[in-house]
Design an enzyme around this catalytic site. Structure first.
Site, PDB file in Angstrom:
ATOM      1  N   ASN A  38       0.868  -1.187   0.000  1.00 49.84           N
ATOM      2  CA  ASN A  38       0.000   0.000   0.000  1.00 49.84           C
ATOM      3  C   ASN A  38       0.903   1.236   0.000  1.00 49.84           C
ATOM      4  O   ASN A  38       1.682   1.440   0.936  1.00 49.84           O
ATOM      5  CB  ASN A  38      -0.894  -0.039   1.250  1.00 49.84           C
ATOM      6  CG  ASN A  38      -1.823   1.154   1.347  1.00 49.84           C
ATOM      7  OD1 ASN A  38      -1.420   2.281   1.089  1.00 49.84           O
ATOM      8  ND2 ASN A  38      -3.056   0.914   1.743  1.00 49.84           N
TER       9      ASN A  38
ATOM     10  N   GLU B 283     -10.958  -8.834   2.917  1.00 48.34           N
ATOM     11  CA  GLU B 283      -9.692  -8.479   3.551  1.00 48.34           C
ATOM     12  C   GLU B 283     -10.000  -8.353   5.037  1.00 48.34           C
ATOM     13  O   GLU B 283     -10.743  -7.463   5.455  1.00 48.34           O
ATOM     14  CB  GLU B 283      -9.131  -7.165   2.994  1.00 48.34           C
ATOM     15  CG  GLU B 283      -7.813  -6.794   3.687  1.00 48.34           C
ATOM     16  CD  GLU B 283      -7.078  -5.644   3.024  1.00 48.34           C
ATOM     17  OE1 GLU B 283      -7.169  -5.485   1.786  1.00 48.34           O
ATOM     18  OE2 GLU B 283      -6.406  -4.904   3.759  1.00 48.34           O
TER      19      GLU B 283
ATOM     20  N   THR C   8      -7.635   4.279   7.431  1.00 44.99           N
ATOM     21  CA  THR C   8      -8.881   3.541   7.594  1.00 44.99           C
ATOM     22  C   THR C   8      -8.928   2.916   8.987  1.00 44.99           C
ATOM     23  O   THR C   8      -7.976   2.273   9.409  1.00 44.99           O
ATOM     24  CB  THR C   8      -8.963   2.444   6.519  1.00 44.99           C
ATOM     25  OG1 THR C   8      -8.728   3.064   5.261  1.00 44.99           O
ATOM     26  CG2 THR C   8     -10.314   1.776   6.507  1.00 44.99           C
TER      27      THR C   8
ATOM     28  N   ARG D  89      -9.339   8.614  -1.921  1.00 45.59           N
ATOM     29  CA  ARG D  89     -10.345   9.112  -0.973  1.00 45.59           C
ATOM     30  C   ARG D  89     -11.190  10.187  -1.615  1.00 45.59           C
ATOM     31  O   ARG D  89     -10.734  10.908  -2.500  1.00 45.59           O
ATOM     32  CB  ARG D  89      -9.651   9.697   0.264  1.00 45.59           C
ATOM     33  CG  ARG D  89      -9.104   8.651   1.185  1.00 45.59           C
ATOM     34  CD  ARG D  89      -8.432   9.314   2.379  1.00 45.59           C
ATOM     35  NE  ARG D  89      -8.067   8.311   3.349  1.00 45.59           N
ATOM     36  CZ  ARG D  89      -8.834   7.948   4.366  1.00 45.59           C
ATOM     37  NH1 ARG D  89     -10.000   8.516   4.560  1.00 45.59           N
ATOM     38  NH2 ARG D  89      -8.426   7.018   5.197  1.00 45.59           N
TER      39      ARG D  89
ATOM     40  N   HIS E 148       1.080   6.206   1.807  1.00 44.84           N
ATOM     41  CA  HIS E 148       1.876   7.126   2.621  1.00 44.84           C
ATOM     42  C   HIS E 148       2.926   7.876   1.812  1.00 44.84           C
ATOM     43  O   HIS E 148       3.394   8.935   2.241  1.00 44.84           O
ATOM     44  CB  HIS E 148       2.510   6.396   3.809  1.00 44.84           C
ATOM     45  CG  HIS E 148       1.488   6.016   4.843  1.00 44.84           C
ATOM     46  ND1 HIS E 148       0.570   6.911   5.343  1.00 44.84           N
ATOM     47  CD2 HIS E 148       1.212   4.842   5.452  1.00 44.84           C
ATOM     48  CE1 HIS E 148      -0.217   6.308   6.226  1.00 44.84           C
ATOM     49  NE2 HIS E 148       0.153   5.040   6.300  1.00 44.84           N
TER      50      HIS E 148
ATOM     51  N   HIS F 128      -3.796  -4.197   7.688  1.00 40.06           N
ATOM     52  CA  HIS F 128      -3.866  -3.077   8.631  1.00 40.06           C
ATOM     53  C   HIS F 128      -3.044  -3.371   9.882  1.00 40.06           C
ATOM     54  O   HIS F 128      -3.337  -4.302  10.624  1.00 40.06           O
ATOM     55  CB  HIS F 128      -5.297  -2.722   9.043  1.00 40.06           C
ATOM     56  CG  HIS F 128      -5.382  -1.298   9.517  1.00 40.06           C
ATOM     57  ND1 HIS F 128      -5.695  -0.250   8.696  1.00 40.06           N
ATOM     58  CD2 HIS F 128      -5.119  -0.766  10.721  1.00 40.06           C
ATOM     59  CE1 HIS F 128      -5.648   0.875   9.381  1.00 40.06           C
ATOM     60  NE2 HIS F 128      -5.288   0.590  10.603  1.00 40.06           N
TER      61      HIS F 128
ATOM     62  N   HIS G 230      -5.415   4.073  -2.219  1.00 37.77           N
ATOM     63  CA  HIS G 230      -6.763   4.450  -1.774  1.00 37.77           C
ATOM     64  C   HIS G 230      -7.082   5.828  -2.342  1.00 37.77           C
ATOM     65  O   HIS G 230      -6.401   6.802  -2.031  1.00 37.77           O
ATOM     66  CB  HIS G 230      -6.750   4.488  -0.245  1.00 37.77           C
ATOM     67  CG  HIS G 230      -8.078   4.754   0.388  1.00 37.77           C
ATOM     68  ND1 HIS G 230      -8.265   4.685   1.744  1.00 37.77           N
ATOM     69  CD2 HIS G 230      -9.280   5.082  -0.128  1.00 37.77           C
ATOM     70  CE1 HIS G 230      -9.526   4.960   2.036  1.00 37.77           C
ATOM     71  NE2 HIS G 230     -10.167   5.215   0.912  1.00 37.77           N
TER      72      HIS G 230
ATOM     73  N   GLU H 255      -8.376   0.911  -3.389  1.00 39.53           N
ATOM     74  CA  GLU H 255      -9.225   0.998  -2.192  1.00 39.53           C
ATOM     75  C   GLU H 255     -10.168   2.154  -2.378  1.00 39.53           C
ATOM     76  O   GLU H 255      -9.753   3.244  -2.810  1.00 39.53           O
ATOM     77  CB  GLU H 255      -8.344   1.299  -0.974  1.00 39.53           C
ATOM     78  CG  GLU H 255      -8.074   0.109  -0.129  1.00 39.53           C
ATOM     79  CD  GLU H 255      -7.320   0.515   1.119  1.00 39.53           C
ATOM     80  OE1 GLU H 255      -7.679   1.507   1.763  1.00 39.53           O
ATOM     81  OE2 GLU H 255      -6.349  -0.174   1.419  1.00 39.53           O
TER      82      GLU H 255
ATOM     83  N   ARG I 280      -7.113  13.299  -0.193  1.00 38.38           N
ATOM     84  CA  ARG I 280      -6.128  13.719   0.808  1.00 38.38           C
ATOM     85  C   ARG I 280      -4.707  13.264   0.480  1.00 38.38           C
ATOM     86  O   ARG I 280      -3.736  13.927   0.762  1.00 38.38           O
ATOM     87  CB  ARG I 280      -6.558  13.130   2.147  1.00 38.38           C
ATOM     88  CG  ARG I 280      -5.647  13.371   3.277  1.00 38.38           C
ATOM     89  CD  ARG I 280      -6.096  12.606   4.489  1.00 38.38           C
ATOM     90  NE  ARG I 280      -7.522  12.742   4.718  1.00 38.38           N
ATOM     91  CZ  ARG I 280      -8.208  11.977   5.569  1.00 38.38           C
ATOM     92  NH1 ARG I 280      -7.595  11.031   6.238  1.00 38.38           N
ATOM     93  NH2 ARG I 280      -9.499  12.136   5.735  1.00 38.38           N
TER      94      ARG I 280
HETATM   95  N1  PXP Z   1      -5.731  -2.612   4.159  1.00 38.45           N
HETATM   96  C1  PXP Z   1      -6.609  -1.587   4.165  1.00 38.45           C
HETATM   97  C2  PXP Z   1      -8.007  -1.866   3.730  1.00 38.45           C
HETATM   98  C3  PXP Z   1      -6.201  -0.282   4.530  1.00 38.45           C
HETATM   99  O1  PXP Z   1      -7.099   0.723   4.520  1.00 38.45           O
HETATM  100  C4  PXP Z   1      -4.871  -0.060   4.882  1.00 38.45           C
HETATM  101  C5  PXP Z   1      -4.378   1.305   5.206  1.00 38.45           C
HETATM  102  O2  PXP Z   1      -5.086   1.889   6.204  1.00 38.45           O
HETATM  103  C6  PXP Z   1      -3.995  -1.156   4.876  1.00 38.45           C
HETATM  104  C7  PXP Z   1      -4.448  -2.414   4.517  1.00 38.45           C
HETATM  105  C8  PXP Z   1      -2.554  -0.997   5.241  1.00 38.45           C
HETATM  106  O3  PXP Z   1      -2.451  -0.735   6.598  1.00 38.45           O
HETATM  107  P1  PXP Z   1      -1.040  -0.364   7.200  1.00 38.45           P
HETATM  108  O4  PXP Z   1      -0.651   0.955   6.579  1.00 38.45           O
HETATM  109  O5  PXP Z   1      -1.291  -0.279   8.656  1.00 38.45           O
HETATM  110  O6  PXP Z   1      -0.085  -1.452   6.816  1.00 38.45           O
END
Ligand code: PXP
Length: 255
Positions: free
Chosen positions: A13, A166, A116, A60, A16, A207, A58, A85, A64
């Site tokens: 993901n 997921e 999220t 949004r 960031h 997550h 993602h 996402e 953002r």
């Molecule tokens: N899966 C989903 C659905 C998410 O929204 C996120 C990011 O919030 C992640 C995985 C990845 O989470 P993390 O950044 O904590 O690894």
């Protein structure tokens, strides 16, 4: 004789990277090709070179971090799968249908959250979720539902005809240093994964997964792919994205 378990796939993901870019450029209209850093698409390409099996971003409603153009550029340039996402909003669903990612993952979206937080409430939002699943399926796009590991949500995900779930590992990650709570959360995840597999749902999880807690996450049965962002991007600040992705891949191989 023991049977080797299939290696769990790694989805990276990259949100960031865009969060960091927007921290500087949010108020400044910018064009790609000018000096704007970091470019999340470049991060995705390096992650793929290091072994990422898919890229998640993602989009949004408030844009953002990721912006529409980032998604289009990802779609054109990455070689692995693109997982978008998104919240259950019609405008984003139309964007997804035009973009054609390989999959979408439906998540709840709350403007004040940093990332999220809880899982999607498929039971309460059943009609909206089923409608998006049907529209995506008709376009050949698989839908994953990001849900808390509870039996009503898993059953509703199957009833909505999603192809994947997921499982939200956030509660497990938060409980990690408390033995009793950690084991209770792991049990919920394992049971939800069994139930989902019995209902023919592919099982992803994500997550809060990091380089330490991933060993326990890998005890969840039927895992197809883990989606990881924060831990990989954080390690990348110190070691580079290539090392951060390869180190997570090694964890997934049990090394
Ligand atoms: N899966 C989903 C659905 C998410 O929204 C996120 C990011 O919030 C992640 C995985 C990845 O989470 P993390 O950044 O904590 O690894």
């Amino acid at each position: 004789m023991t049977t080797a378990r299939a290696t769990v796939l790694l989805g990276v993901n990259i949100d960031h990277a865009a969060t960091l870019r927007q921290a500087r450029y949010r108020e400044t209209p910018h064009t790609h090709g000018g000096f704007v850093e970091p470019d999340p698409v470049f991060v995705a390409l390096l992650a793929e070179q290091a072994g990422a099996d898919s890229i998640t971003a993602h989009l949004r409603e408030d844009r953002r971090h990721m912006r529409d153009d980032d998604l289009r550029r990802l779609r054109e340039s990455i070689q692995t799968r693109l997982n978008l996402e998104m919240a259950c909003h019609d405008a984003i669903a139309r964007f997804a249908l035009a973009l054609r990612p390989d999959s979408v993952c439906l998540v709840p979206e709350n403007r004040s959250e940093v990332t999220t937080e809880g899982g999607l409430d498929v039971v309460a939002d059943f009609d909206r979720v089923s409608d998006i699943v049907a529209r995506m399926s008709a376009a050949g796009i698989a839908t994953s539902l990001f849900i808390d590991p509870n039996p009503e949500q898993v059953a509703a995900a199957a009833a909505a005809r999603a192809q994947l779930v997921e499982l939200h590992t956030g509660a497990f990650a938060n409980a990690f240093y408390d033995n009793l709570r950690r084991e209770a959360e792991l049990l919920r995840l394992r049971r939800a994964a069994e139930q989902a597999a019995n209902l023919d749902l592919a099982v992803n999880a994500g997550h809060g997964i990091n380089y330490v807690n991933i060993r326990d996450v890998l005890t969840i049965p039927h895992l197809n792919e883990l989606n990881i962002g924060h831990a990989i991007l954080s390690r990348a600040l110190l070691n580079g994205i290539g090392e951060a992705v390869s180190a997570m891949k090694a964890r997934l191989r049990g090394e």
